[in-house]
Write a protein that holds these residues in place. Structure first.
Motif, PDB file in Angstrom:
ATOM      1  N   ALA A 107       0.805  -1.262  -0.069  1.00 10.17           N
ATOM      2  CA  ALA A 107      -0.043   0.006  -0.046  1.00 10.17           C
ATOM      3  C   ALA A 107       1.044   1.089   0.062  1.00 10.17           C
ATOM      4  CB  ALA A 107      -0.937  -0.020   1.249  1.00 10.17           C
ATOM      5  N   GLY A 108       1.991   1.163   0.921  1.00  6.77           N
ATOM      6  CA  GLY A 108       3.040   2.319   0.799  1.00  6.77           C
ATOM      7  C   GLY A 108       3.633   2.564  -0.635  1.00  6.77           C
ATOM      8  N   THR A 109       4.041   1.526  -1.394  1.00  2.24           N
ATOM      9  CA  THR A 109       4.754   1.617  -2.568  1.00  2.24           C
ATOM     10  C   THR A 109       3.616   2.530  -3.578  1.00  2.24           C
ATOM     11  OG1 THR A 109       5.953  -0.004  -1.987  1.00  2.24           O
ATOM     12  CG2 THR A 109       5.956   0.430  -4.120  1.00  2.24           C
ATOM     13  N   ALA A 110       2.429   1.860  -3.565  1.00  3.99           N
ATOM     14  CA  ALA A 110       1.379   2.274  -4.626  1.00  3.99           C
ATOM     15  C   ALA A 110       0.845   3.574  -4.225  1.00  3.99           C
ATOM     16  CB  ALA A 110       0.093   1.084  -4.347  1.00  3.99           C
ATOM     17  N   ALA A 111       0.919   4.134  -2.907  1.00  4.36           N
ATOM     18  CA  ALA A 111       0.489   5.400  -2.617  1.00  4.36           C
ATOM     19  C   ALA A 111       1.982   6.432  -3.196  1.00  4.36           C
ATOM     20  CB  ALA A 111       0.641   5.662  -1.344  1.00  4.36           C
ATOM     21  N   ARG A 112       3.031   5.864  -3.266  1.00  8.06           N
ATOM     22  CA  ARG A 112       4.279   6.683  -3.466  1.00  8.06           C
ATOM     23  C   ARG A 112       4.348   6.759  -4.888  1.00  8.06           C
ATOM     24  NH1 ARG A 112       7.893   3.746  -1.207  1.00  8.06           N
ATOM     25  NH2 ARG A 112       8.990   2.779  -3.059  1.00  8.06           N
ATOM     26  N   THR A 113       4.294   5.366  -5.686  1.00  6.02           N
ATOM     27  CA  THR A 113       4.510   5.195  -7.178  1.00  6.02           C
ATOM     28  C   THR A 113       3.463   5.065  -7.810  1.00  6.02           C
ATOM     29  OG1 THR A 113       4.609   2.897  -6.998  1.00  6.02           O
ATOM     30  CG2 THR A 113       6.734   4.291  -6.241  1.00  6.02           C
TER      31      THR A 113
END
Length: 177
Positions: A17-23
């Motif tokens: 979820a954090g990677t999706a929010a960042r990238t």
């Protein structure tokens, strides 16, 4: 164990979820980071926790591990969309700290329990710990659905906070003859 198995269970979801929010990429492969945090850092945390317990005392070693792990819980929202290097750092530190106290607790209990009931005491400790972790494993995704994965691991912070207070009190107890 309030946080241990919930972290291990839900860390990949938090990372995705954090990677999706960042990238913007929802198909992030986080398996290597999860392995580093849970497996590699976990082994290191167990070894360092045992060494520190023998060198500095069981209560102090457990207290330190709990404080570090609790700080990671509280810091997790700040690392949610952080650069990958920072996320790796959080994962490794948290992965080591979250497990470092486990062996220390069992050893400390076996040293202070009435020798006739050490097995019973260890069994009770383990059973209570697993019962607690069932609660957090179930609640973390419920909280994530309600407020988002960024904030979900804040639910885990009370466990190490209460544990640290208990270990501090335990460390101040007079030794038995």
């Amino acid at each position: 164990m309030w946080e241990l198995y919930a972290l291990w269970t839900w860390l990949p979801s938090f990372l995705i979820a954090g990677t999706a929010a960042r990238t913007g990429d929802g198909d992030a492969d986080v398996s290597l980071l999860a392995f580093l945090a849970i497996g590699v850092a976990g082994v290191a945390g167990c070894l360092v926790g045992g060494w520190a317990a023998d060198r500095f005392g069981r209560p102090r070693a457990a207290f330190t591990a709990l404080v570090v792990s609790g700080a990671c819980c509280l810091a997790s929202p700040l690392f949610f969309t952080a650069p990958p290097g920072a996320v790796v750092l959080l994962g490794v530190v948290w992965g080591a700290a979250v497990i470092a106290d486990s062996g220390v607790f069992s050893t400390a209990l076996s040293e202070v329990a009435d020798k006739r009931y050490v097995g019973t005491a260890l069994t009770a400790q383990t059973a209570i710990g697993f019962a607690l972790t069932v609660v957090t494993i179930q609640l973390v995704p419920v909280l994530a659905d309600a407020v988002g994965w960024r904030w979900a691991f804040l639910l885990l912070a009370p466990g190490p906070a209460v544990g640290a207070l208990a270990m501090r009190a335990f460390g101040r107890q007079p030794t038995r003859a």
